[in-house]
Write an enzyme that holds these catalytic residues in place. Structure first.
Site, mmCIF file in Angstrom:
data_model
loop_
_atom_site.group_PDB
_atom_site.id
_atom_site.type_symbol
_atom_site.label_atom_id
_atom_site.label_comp_id
_atom_site.label_asym_id
_atom_site.label_seq_id
_atom_site.Cartn_x
_atom_site.Cartn_y
_atom_site.Cartn_z
ATOM 1 N N ARG A 1 0.828 -1.217 0.000
ATOM 2 C CA ARG A 1 0.000 0.000 0.000
ATOM 3 C C ARG A 1 0.864 1.269 0.000
ATOM 4 N NH1 ARG A 1 -0.406 4.654 2.712
ATOM 5 N NH2 ARG A 1 0.062 3.532 4.628
ATOM 6 N N ASP A 2 1.589 1.526 1.075
ATOM 7 C CA ASP A 2 2.364 2.775 1.170
ATOM 8 C C ASP A 2 3.452 2.789 0.100
ATOM 9 O OD1 ASP A 2 3.459 5.162 2.125
ATOM 10 O OD2 ASP A 2 3.304 4.576 4.215
ATOM 11 N N HIS B 1 5.104 4.298 12.803
ATOM 12 C CA HIS B 1 5.194 4.230 11.337
ATOM 13 C C HIS B 1 6.206 5.287 10.894
ATOM 14 C CE1 HIS B 1 3.044 3.909 7.274
ATOM 15 N NE2 HIS B 1 3.584 5.104 7.157
ATOM 16 N N HIS C 1 8.874 6.880 8.122
ATOM 17 C CA HIS C 1 9.527 7.015 6.814
ATOM 18 C C HIS C 1 10.995 7.337 7.096
ATOM 19 C CE1 HIS C 1 6.036 6.818 4.020
ATOM 20 N NE2 HIS C 1 5.401 6.902 5.178
ATOM 21 N N CYS D 1 4.091 9.491 0.461
ATOM 22 C CA CYS D 1 2.701 9.922 0.321
ATOM 23 C C CYS D 1 2.638 10.975 -0.777
ATOM 24 C CB CYS D 1 2.192 10.476 1.647
ATOM 25 S SG CYS D 1 0.536 11.164 1.504
ATOM 26 N N ASN E 1 9.439 4.350 3.196
ATOM 27 C CA ASN E 1 9.314 3.894 4.580
ATOM 28 C C ASN E 1 10.608 3.223 5.021
ATOM 29 O OD1 ASN E 1 6.469 3.847 3.387
ATOM 30 N ND2 ASN E 1 6.054 3.465 5.540
HETATM 31 P P1 HMG Z 1 -13.548 14.193 -2.085
HETATM 32 O O1 HMG Z 1 -13.416 14.586 -3.521
HETATM 33 O O2 HMG Z 1 -13.640 15.268 -1.049
HETATM 34 O O3 HMG Z 1 -14.760 13.161 -1.928
HETATM 35 O O4 HMG Z 1 -12.313 13.230 -1.764
HETATM 36 P P2 HMG Z 1 -16.318 13.422 -1.836
HETATM 37 O O5 HMG Z 1 -16.809 12.724 -0.631
HETATM 38 O O6 HMG Z 1 -16.646 14.876 -2.033
HETATM 39 O O7 HMG Z 1 -16.869 12.606 -3.115
HETATM 40 C C1 HMG Z 1 -16.576 13.028 -4.457
HETATM 41 C C2 HMG Z 1 -16.808 11.868 -5.406
HETATM 42 O O8 HMG Z 1 -15.827 10.856 -5.142
HETATM 43 C C3 HMG Z 1 -18.152 11.165 -5.263
HETATM 44 O O9 HMG Z 1 -18.512 10.674 -6.544
HETATM 45 C C4 HMG Z 1 -17.867 9.994 -4.377
HETATM 46 O O10 HMG Z 1 -18.753 8.903 -4.542
HETATM 47 C C5 HMG Z 1 -16.474 9.603 -4.842
HETATM 48 P P3 HMG Z 1 -19.688 11.394 -7.394
HETATM 49 O O11 HMG Z 1 -20.897 11.328 -6.524
HETATM 50 O O12 HMG Z 1 -19.209 12.806 -7.595
HETATM 51 O O13 HMG Z 1 -19.714 10.561 -8.649
HETATM 52 N N1 HMG Z 1 -15.720 8.976 -3.748
HETATM 53 C C6 HMG Z 1 -15.107 7.771 -3.813
HETATM 54 N N2 HMG Z 1 -14.993 6.878 -4.819
HETATM 55 C C7 HMG Z 1 -14.288 5.739 -4.532
HETATM 56 N N3 HMG Z 1 -13.752 5.480 -3.316
HETATM 57 C C8 HMG Z 1 -13.853 6.359 -2.311
HETATM 58 C C9 HMG Z 1 -14.544 7.561 -2.565
HETATM 59 N N4 HMG Z 1 -14.817 8.633 -1.782
HETATM 60 C C10 HMG Z 1 -15.517 9.472 -2.502
HETATM 61 N N5 HMG Z 1 -13.318 6.097 -1.127
HETATM 62 C C11 HMG Z 1 -11.253 11.512 -0.440
HETATM 63 C C12 HMG Z 1 -12.097 12.772 -0.428
HETATM 64 C C13 HMG Z 1 -10.880 11.191 0.985
HETATM 65 C C14 HMG Z 1 -12.062 10.377 -1.046
HETATM 66 C C15 HMG Z 1 -9.987 11.773 -1.330
HETATM 67 O O14 HMG Z 1 -9.370 12.971 -0.919
HETATM 68 C C16 HMG Z 1 -9.007 10.643 -1.224
HETATM 69 O O15 HMG Z 1 -9.271 9.545 -1.725
HETATM 70 N N6 HMG Z 1 -7.843 10.853 -0.590
HETATM 71 C C17 HMG Z 1 -6.895 9.797 -0.348
HETATM 72 C C18 HMG Z 1 -5.513 10.345 -0.255
HETATM 73 C C19 HMG Z 1 -4.551 9.203 -0.028
HETATM 74 O O16 HMG Z 1 -4.805 8.052 -0.314
HETATM 75 N N7 HMG Z 1 -3.356 9.555 0.511
HETATM 76 C C20 HMG Z 1 -2.325 8.585 0.766
HETATM 77 C C21 HMG Z 1 -2.645 7.666 1.906
HETATM 78 S S1 HMG Z 1 -2.347 8.363 3.498
HETATM 79 C C22 HMG Z 1 -0.651 8.083 3.787
HETATM 80 O O17 HMG Z 1 0.041 7.624 2.902
HETATM 81 C C23 HMG Z 1 -0.089 8.318 5.154
HETATM 82 C C24 HMG Z 1 0.161 7.013 5.938
HETATM 83 O O18 HMG Z 1 1.053 6.170 5.247
HETATM 84 C C25 HMG Z 1 0.748 7.351 7.312
HETATM 85 C C26 HMG Z 1 1.918 8.332 7.211
HETATM 86 O O19 HMG Z 1 2.946 7.978 6.639
HETATM 87 O O20 HMG Z 1 1.729 9.459 7.666
HETATM 88 C C27 HMG Z 1 -1.155 6.236 6.160
HETATM 89 MG MG MG Z 2 3.227 6.306 5.309
#
Ligand code: HMG
Ligand code: MG
Length: 304
Positions: A16-17, A208, A210, A241, A250
């Site tokens: 994933r990450d 966690h 990096h 990220c 990481n």
């Molecule tokens: P948004 O655009 O604000 O979503 O995104 P919304 O709720 O306004 O919905 C807009 C449209 O998206 C809608 O469709 C929803 O159905 C659809 P429409 O009605 O317009 O046709 N939608 C989705 N479709 C599929 N799957 C979903 C989903 N949600 C809404 N889950 C959202 C908000 C959170 C979804 C977006 O910003 C997003 O996906 N962000 C993810 C970012 C991400 O993955 N970042 C990396 C992971 S975090 C990380 O790496 C850190 C970590 O490792 C720890 C560390 O190191 O710190 C964990």
């Molecule tokens: Mg991470």
């Protein structure tokens, strides 16, 4: 010598990450081969993919296929990230048994990463966590940018404790305190995680790290001194990220295993098998990896 835990749990986050940050999309078949290899190494917790918006992270748009193709390994807990209700619906449909919600201790990062304020993220997660638990799906929670934020700089430890406590109150079973851009040093870990531990039991905390600045293993050592027993890592040191400028990979799983083996701390994960899994992914990505153990042990025919 400080007293350290005798055994730790490694949570493998490479699929994933690691893969969320690769410029090229990896095929589902290659992801599944990677995950299968990691499971063979003895890793019993593997974060396999992410049910975020496919436009936000196109690299993991095949989350449903990844979960349905997972190897039949009853001793392995596979998990996936879930950012909201829509993500949970997809996760439930996939059959995954563990999910992770994710917010942060920095307001700006939370906004850039999931388009919510921290407060909004709690409002979104509360029903997600309740529904997941009702379905028998267990939940972990991440607190990103727990030490330094790429937008806001230093993060107060009080904020990290507050966000961690709010997540635990919802019913998650583990909070992963995360150094998203890999900038923390052991003093930060002792101070911030020590502060969180005043309110949260040690066994509910995972770390966690990096490794952007090369401090991840030193930070693990600080965590071990605090009695923490769960550490995230990513095979090959893949990771980062897309919403955190400056975040690199990481802590490499194989570097963590070498360190733990040498410290006589059990992880029950085989170093050579993880290196071989990482090497398989290096070939798929057609690039070299940052991990020291991969550089040392990779098969002679491996990627240069
Ligand atoms: P948004 O655009 O604000 O979503 O995104 P919304 O709720 O306004 O919905 C807009 C449209 O998206 C809608 O469709 C929803 O159905 C659809 P429409 O009605 O317009 O046709 N939608 C989705 N479709 C599929 N799957 C979903 C989903 N949600 C809404 N889950 C959202 C908000 C959170 C979804 C977006 O910003 C997003 O996906 N962000 C993810 C970012 C991400 O993955 N970042 C990396 C992971 S975090 C990380 O790496 C850190 C970590 O490792 C720890 C560390 O190191 O710190 C964990
Ligand atoms: Mg991470």
């Amino acid at each position: 010598m400080p007293e350290l835990p005798e055994q730790v749990q490694i949570v493998e986050v490479g699929p994933r990450d690691g893969l969320q940050n690769e410029p090229e999309n990896v095929t589902t078949a290659h992801k599944l081969a990677f995950i299968g290899h990691l499971a063979k190494a003895g890793l019993t917790q593997i974060e396999a993919t992410s049910f975020v918006h496919p436009k936000a992270v196109p690299q993991l748009a095949d989350a449903m296929d990844v979960i349905s193709g997972l190897p039949d390994a009853s001793d392995v807990i596979f998990s996936a990230l879930v950012p909201n209700q829509k993500g949970l619906e997809r996760a439930i449909e996939s059959g995954v048994r563990r999910i992770a919600v994710f917010t942060a201790a920095s307001e700006t990062f939370t906004q850039k990463n999931i388009n919510m304020t921290i407060e909004e993220s709690f409002a979104v997660f509360q029903p997600v966590v309740e529904s997941a638990l009702r379905e028998g799906i267990s939940v972990r929670g991440y607190v990103s940018t727990a030490f330094v934020c790429p937008y806001e700089g230093e993060i107060p430890k009080e904020k990290v404790r507050d966000v961690s406590e709010r997540l635990l109150t919802m019913g998650i079973d583990e909070v992963a305190i995360s150094d998203t851009i890999g900038a923390a040093a052991p003093n930060d870990v002792l101070s911030t995680v020590g502060h969180v531990m005043e309110r949260i039991p040690t066994e509910k905390i995972a770390l966690h790290f990096h490794d952007t600045y090369g401090t991840a293993l030193a930070n693990v050592y600080a965590g071990l001194q605090l009695g923490i027993k769960t550490f995230d890592a990513s095979a090959g040191g893949l990771g980062g990220c897309p919403y955190a400028p400056g975040a690199s990979g990481n802590l490499a799983t194989e570097d963590l295993i070498y360190f733990l083996d040498r410290m006589n701390i059990r992880s029950n994960v085989d170093l050579n098998t993880v290196v071989s899994a990482a090497d398989g992914m290096a070939k798929v990505l057609d690039r070299s990896l940052s991990s020291r153990q991969w550089k040392r042990l990779r098969p002679a025919s491996g990627c240069q």
